[in-house]
Design a protein around this motif. Sequence first.
Motif, PDB file in Angstrom:
ATOM      1  N   THR A  23      34.556 -57.578  34.180  1.00 28.25           N
ATOM      2  CA  THR A  23      36.011 -57.633  34.329  1.00 28.25           C
ATOM      3  C   THR A  23      36.704 -58.883  33.572  1.00 28.25           C
ATOM      4  O   THR A  23      36.091 -59.699  33.350  1.00 28.25           O
ATOM      5  CB  THR A  23      36.226 -57.795  35.883  1.00 28.25           C
ATOM      6  OG1 THR A  23      35.651 -56.674  36.696  1.00 28.25           O
ATOM      7  CG2 THR A  23      37.800 -57.830  36.249  1.00 28.25           C
ATOM      8  N   ARG A  24      37.742 -58.504  32.877  1.00 30.45           N
ATOM      9  CA  ARG A  24      38.490 -59.812  32.403  1.00 30.45           C
ATOM     10  C   ARG A  24      40.084 -59.523  32.693  1.00 30.45           C
ATOM     11  O   ARG A  24      40.715 -58.441  32.581  1.00 30.45           O
ATOM     12  CB  ARG A  24      38.420 -59.561  30.904  1.00 30.45           C
ATOM     13  CG  ARG A  24      39.140 -60.509  29.983  1.00 30.45           C
ATOM     14  CD  ARG A  24      38.533 -62.013  30.249  1.00 30.45           C
ATOM     15  NE  ARG A  24      39.091 -62.832  29.401  1.00 30.45           N
ATOM     16  CZ  ARG A  24      39.927 -63.856  29.857  1.00 30.45           C
ATOM     17  NH1 ARG A  24      40.468 -63.986  31.036  1.00 30.45           N
ATOM     18  NH2 ARG A  24      40.408 -64.853  28.932  1.00 30.45           N
ATOM     19  N   THR A  25      40.544 -60.549  33.351  1.00 36.03           N
ATOM     20  CA  THR A  25      41.808 -60.614  34.010  1.00 36.03           C
ATOM     21  C   THR A  25      42.530 -61.625  33.198  1.00 36.03           C
ATOM     22  O   THR A  25      42.017 -62.776  32.719  1.00 36.03           O
ATOM     23  CB  THR A  25      41.876 -61.018  35.415  1.00 36.03           C
ATOM     24  OG1 THR A  25      41.336 -62.184  35.793  1.00 36.03           O
ATOM     25  CG2 THR A  25      41.300 -60.039  36.116  1.00 36.03           C
ATOM     26  N   THR A  30      44.914 -56.984  34.772  1.00 35.68           N
ATOM     27  CA  THR A  30      43.558 -56.662  34.563  1.00 35.68           C
ATOM     28  C   THR A  30      43.279 -56.043  33.348  1.00 35.68           C
ATOM     29  O   THR A  30      43.734 -54.675  32.980  1.00 35.68           O
ATOM     30  CB  THR A  30      42.796 -56.177  35.704  1.00 35.68           C
ATOM     31  OG1 THR A  30      42.874 -56.908  36.904  1.00 35.68           O
ATOM     32  CG2 THR A  30      41.372 -55.603  35.574  1.00 35.68           C
ATOM     33  N   GLU A  33      38.015 -53.730  33.671  1.00 38.58           N
ATOM     34  CA  GLU A  33      37.706 -53.779  35.132  1.00 38.58           C
ATOM     35  C   GLU A  33      36.189 -53.003  35.147  1.00 38.58           C
ATOM     36  O   GLU A  33      36.075 -51.744  34.956  1.00 38.58           O
ATOM     37  CB  GLU A  33      38.890 -53.200  35.822  1.00 38.58           C
ATOM     38  CG  GLU A  33      38.380 -53.179  37.453  1.00 38.58           C
ATOM     39  CD  GLU A  33      39.796 -52.764  38.163  1.00 38.58           C
ATOM     40  OE1 GLU A  33      39.594 -52.907  39.629  1.00 38.58           O
ATOM     41  OE2 GLU A  33      40.503 -52.091  37.613  1.00 38.58           O
ATOM     42  N   GLU A  34      35.181 -53.750  35.625  1.00 34.27           N
ATOM     43  CA  GLU A  34      33.991 -53.121  36.074  1.00 34.27           C
ATOM     44  C   GLU A  34      33.309 -52.401  34.990  1.00 34.27           C
ATOM     45  O   GLU A  34      33.029 -51.285  35.459  1.00 34.27           O
ATOM     46  CB  GLU A  34      34.173 -52.583  37.460  1.00 34.27           C
ATOM     47  CG  GLU A  34      34.524 -53.749  38.932  1.00 34.27           C
ATOM     48  CD  GLU A  34      34.506 -52.799  39.856  1.00 34.27           C
ATOM     49  OE1 GLU A  34      34.005 -51.605  39.988  1.00 34.27           O
ATOM     50  OE2 GLU A  34      34.829 -53.616  41.092  1.00 34.27           O
ATOM     51  N   THR A  58      37.191 -55.264  25.407  1.00 33.50           N
ATOM     52  CA  THR A  58      35.499 -55.088  25.577  1.00 33.50           C
ATOM     53  C   THR A  58      34.761 -55.625  24.341  1.00 33.50           C
ATOM     54  O   THR A  58      33.858 -56.346  24.542  1.00 33.50           O
ATOM     55  CB  THR A  58      35.378 -53.891  26.105  1.00 33.50           C
ATOM     56  OG1 THR A  58      36.141 -53.288  26.984  1.00 33.50           O
ATOM     57  CG2 THR A  58      33.884 -53.404  26.143  1.00 33.50           C
ATOM     58  N   PRO A  68      34.181 -63.213  30.277  1.00 29.49           N
ATOM     59  CA  PRO A  68      34.426 -62.244  31.416  1.00 29.49           C
ATOM     60  C   PRO A  68      34.930 -63.072  32.463  1.00 29.49           C
ATOM     61  O   PRO A  68      34.373 -64.369  32.603  1.00 29.49           O
ATOM     62  CB  PRO A  68      33.099 -61.536  31.683  1.00 29.49           C
ATOM     63  CG  PRO A  68      31.964 -62.492  30.988  1.00 29.49           C
ATOM     64  CD  PRO A  68      32.714 -63.140  30.046  1.00 29.49           C
ATOM     65  N   THR A  69      35.821 -62.700  33.329  1.00 28.23           N
ATOM     66  CA  THR A  69      36.170 -63.030  34.455  1.00 28.23           C
ATOM     67  C   THR A  69      35.004 -62.946  35.741  1.00 28.23           C
ATOM     68  O   THR A  69      34.789 -63.860  36.657  1.00 28.23           O
ATOM     69  CB  THR A  69      37.384 -62.771  34.927  1.00 28.23           C
ATOM     70  OG1 THR A  69      38.727 -62.810  34.057  1.00 28.23           O
ATOM     71  CG2 THR A  69      38.159 -63.323  36.314  1.00 28.23           C
ATOM     72  N   ASP A  70      34.320 -61.739  35.475  1.00 27.84           N
ATOM     73  CA  ASP A  70      33.430 -61.575  36.219  1.00 27.84           C
ATOM     74  C   ASP A  70      32.243 -60.817  35.666  1.00 27.84           C
ATOM     75  O   ASP A  70      32.741 -59.858  34.456  1.00 27.84           O
ATOM     76  CB  ASP A  70      33.734 -60.796  37.543  1.00 27.84           C
ATOM     77  CG  ASP A  70      32.862 -60.589  38.785  1.00 27.84           C
ATOM     78  OD1 ASP A  70      31.766 -61.468  38.615  1.00 27.84           O
ATOM     79  OD2 ASP A  70      32.864 -60.024  39.794  1.00 27.84           O
ATOM     80  N   GLY A 224      41.503 -49.929  31.327  1.00 21.62           N
ATOM     81  CA  GLY A 224      40.579 -50.962  31.651  1.00 21.62           C
ATOM     82  C   GLY A 224      39.388 -50.680  31.992  1.00 21.62           C
ATOM     83  O   GLY A 224      38.385 -51.295  32.105  1.00 21.62           O
ATOM     84  N   ARG A 225      39.110 -49.032  32.317  1.00 21.74           N
ATOM     85  CA  ARG A 225      37.916 -48.636  33.002  1.00 21.74           C
ATOM     86  C   ARG A 225      37.090 -47.433  32.091  1.00 21.74           C
ATOM     87  O   ARG A 225      37.769 -47.031  31.156  1.00 21.74           O
ATOM     88  CB  ARG A 225      37.926 -47.780  34.374  1.00 21.74           C
ATOM     89  CG  ARG A 225      38.266 -48.989  35.390  1.00 21.74           C
ATOM     90  CD  ARG A 225      38.666 -48.095  36.680  1.00 21.74           C
ATOM     91  NE  ARG A 225      38.822 -49.345  37.830  1.00 21.74           N
ATOM     92  CZ  ARG A 225      37.739 -49.450  38.524  1.00 21.74           C
ATOM     93  NH1 ARG A 225      36.453 -48.916  38.496  1.00 21.74           N
ATOM     94  NH2 ARG A 225      37.860 -50.351  39.750  1.00 21.74           N
TER      95      ARG A 225
END
Length: 369
Positions: A23-25, A30, A33-34, A58, A68-70, A224-225
Amino acid sequence: MADSDERRLSADQSPAISLDGVTRTYGATTAVEEVSFAVSEGEFFTLVGPSGCGKTTTLRLVGGFEQPTDGTVQLSGEEMVGVPPEERDIGIVFQNYALFPHMNVRENIAYGLNFTDPPDGQTKAERVEELLSLVDLEGMGKRDPDNLSGGQQQRVALARALAPGPSVLLLDEPMSALDAELRERLRVELKDIQQTLGVTTLYVTHDQEEALAISDRVAVMRDGRIEQIGTPREIYHQPATRFVAEFIGDNNVFDGELVTVQEETLTVRLDGNRSTVVEIERPEQGTFSAGPLQTGDHILFCIRPESLLVDHGENALEATVESTEFLGGTTRIQLDWNGRTLLVHGDKTVGEQTTIGFDPAAAHVIERL
């Protein structure tokens, strides 16, 4: 193109690229996301989607230009979060090529060799000459970038990215500024170069045709997905969502209620005209996580324009020709069917009433509504 089952990894082999829950915000926004996917060694993997869908972000996360944020990013099994781009064993070609105007072609290609030795024990001069030959620029080493065509500049940028012999090649819409004819020619050359070198490639484009033409596998992105990952044929013929069905090429999407569910076929009452009932092929058992389809279920299915039959075939639908577009190899016909537009290929006149049909096997069930 290789099918996905030909790209399976052995138990002791890590993917060349692996993203897990990335995930990158940016503040409240966002961008990605995931996102999770893995790219095998030597695979040509493409991210495709509309502007703003997160595909370039990405790619930049894989390259280390964003963090990445997560989630985690790995190259050849090694964690890359916090590792700068110059330490990631990657080559990258940007959309604008970013050639150095004060350097000639040979100096541009050799630039990356100022920081690392050429692969396979070559000298710097040998590596540059090998790459000039590979990208069909022999004899142009002394030219300035400003004296090259757009296609030649693109090939210089590609050679520069390949010079150090990277494990992973990242390409961010490298042909978006070129005209259509040149794009088609260069994408064939690019795929040939990639296969010759066997370099793992992550490619970003908004061009659906380009993605289908050159990729081993494709990831379709939206907001984002990732909507779907598959081979080009899987993405085209078996879209997993309505978005994929409508984004990748022309398509006709229908919804309706199941009247009967038989062993091999489904009978559907179309929502576009409740008096119209058609028969389509039943998808395999286990296609839908909520269990097998049942009478009364509402479903979404699609049929490609080339699979609709003009003036014959089963499942007849009466329609009116609204417009035609001559495309050289075929004519795209836009039809009005009960107030909605259908697309078919054929030879008709505007205003003409016509009947279209389709084989039950031509329909692909996308989802249960």
